[in-house]
Design an enzyme around this catalytic site. Structure first.
Site, PDB file in Angstrom:
ATOM      1  N   ASP A 161       0.029   5.204   1.203  1.00 12.29           N
ATOM      2  CA  ASP A 161      -0.109   6.109   2.347  1.00 12.29           C
ATOM      3  C   ASP A 161      -0.156   5.332   3.656  1.00 12.29           C
ATOM      4  O   ASP A 161      -0.962   4.415   3.820  1.00 12.29           O
ATOM      5  CB  ASP A 161      -1.379   6.945   2.202  1.00 12.29           C
ATOM      6  N   ASP A 164       0.879  -1.165   0.000  1.00 12.81           N
ATOM      7  CA  ASP A 164       0.000   0.000   0.000  1.00 12.81           C
ATOM      8  C   ASP A 164       0.927   1.228   0.000  1.00 12.81           C
ATOM      9  O   ASP A 164       2.150   1.087   0.178  1.00 12.81           O
ATOM     10  CB  ASP A 164      -0.878  -0.039   1.258  1.00 12.81           C
TER      11      ASP A 164
END
Length: 219
Positions: free
Chosen positions: A10, A8
């Protein structure tokens, strides 16, 4: 055997949540919405913009949600100029690349934001596959983004490890069949374990990560 690491963005590659909070605050302040830690954790972190703005501005039409989302993302890009990779990330990339382990990105962020952050971090060229919200019909918590990444890598889910920091992301990774680490930049180990994390780490230097990596390479 381990063939890929899928990240992922953020809160996982970089601790960008404070910048996102400020961007939401600037964008939604005129609407009288106060973006505090509780609201961010419950209604924003890990969610798509479509979900966030429909929840926070239910009285407005979809076109207005889209306009607010664009303003928020523009504000984020203006603010996100001094971000640094999470501790140990670059060393992990080097370790993986030296062993032929491929690296992929799966994010609910739009392409413009992903490109901006990866360039700021100096890692834009480290990912063989990049899946952003623009490329899939459904974002996390649906497993489709991870399934798409696995398909493009040409591997099986059990041959990859995922890294996530949010409940929606963790649910997506686990539903796609990946062994998954919860990265503790915003939530607790208990919160991420509850939604399926196999292990949790604070940084990419944690022993809990390297024990598994070494065992998967040895296998």
């Amino acid at each position: 055997m381990l063939k890929a690491l899928i990240f992922d963005m953020d809160g996982t590659l970089v601790h960008s949540d404070p910048v996102h909070m400020e961007a939401f605050a600037q964008t939604l302040g005129p609407e009288g919405i106060v973006i505090d830690e509780h609201l961010y954790r419950t209604a924003i972190i890990g969610h798509t913009n479509e979900s966030i703005f429909s929840t926070l501005l239910p009285h407005l039409p979809v076109k207005e949600h889209e306009a607010y989302a664009e303003r928020k993302e523009a504000a984020f890009r203006r603010l996100a100029l001094e971000l640094k990779p999470l501790e140990g990330l670059l060393e992990l990339f080097d370790w993986a690349e030296a062993r032929g382990i491929r690296i992929a990105l799966v994010t609910n962020a739009p392409l413009l934001n992903a490109t901006h952050i990866l360039e700021i971090l100096g890692i834009a060229d480290r990912f063989e596959v990049k899946i952003t919200i623009d490329q899939v019909e459904r974002g996390k918590p649906d497993p489709l983004p991870y399934l798409t990444a696995v398909e493009r890598l040409g591997i099986r889910a059990e041959e990859a490890i995922a890294f996530e920091d949010s409940p929606s992301g963790m649910k997506a990774a686990k539903a796609a069949g990946l062994f998954s680490y919860g990265v503790l930049t915003g939530l607790s180990a208990a919160e991420l374990t509850k939604v399926g994390a196999d292990r949790t780490i604070e940084t990419f230097r944690d022993r809990a990560l390297w024990e598994v990596l070494e065992s998967r390479i040895a296998a």
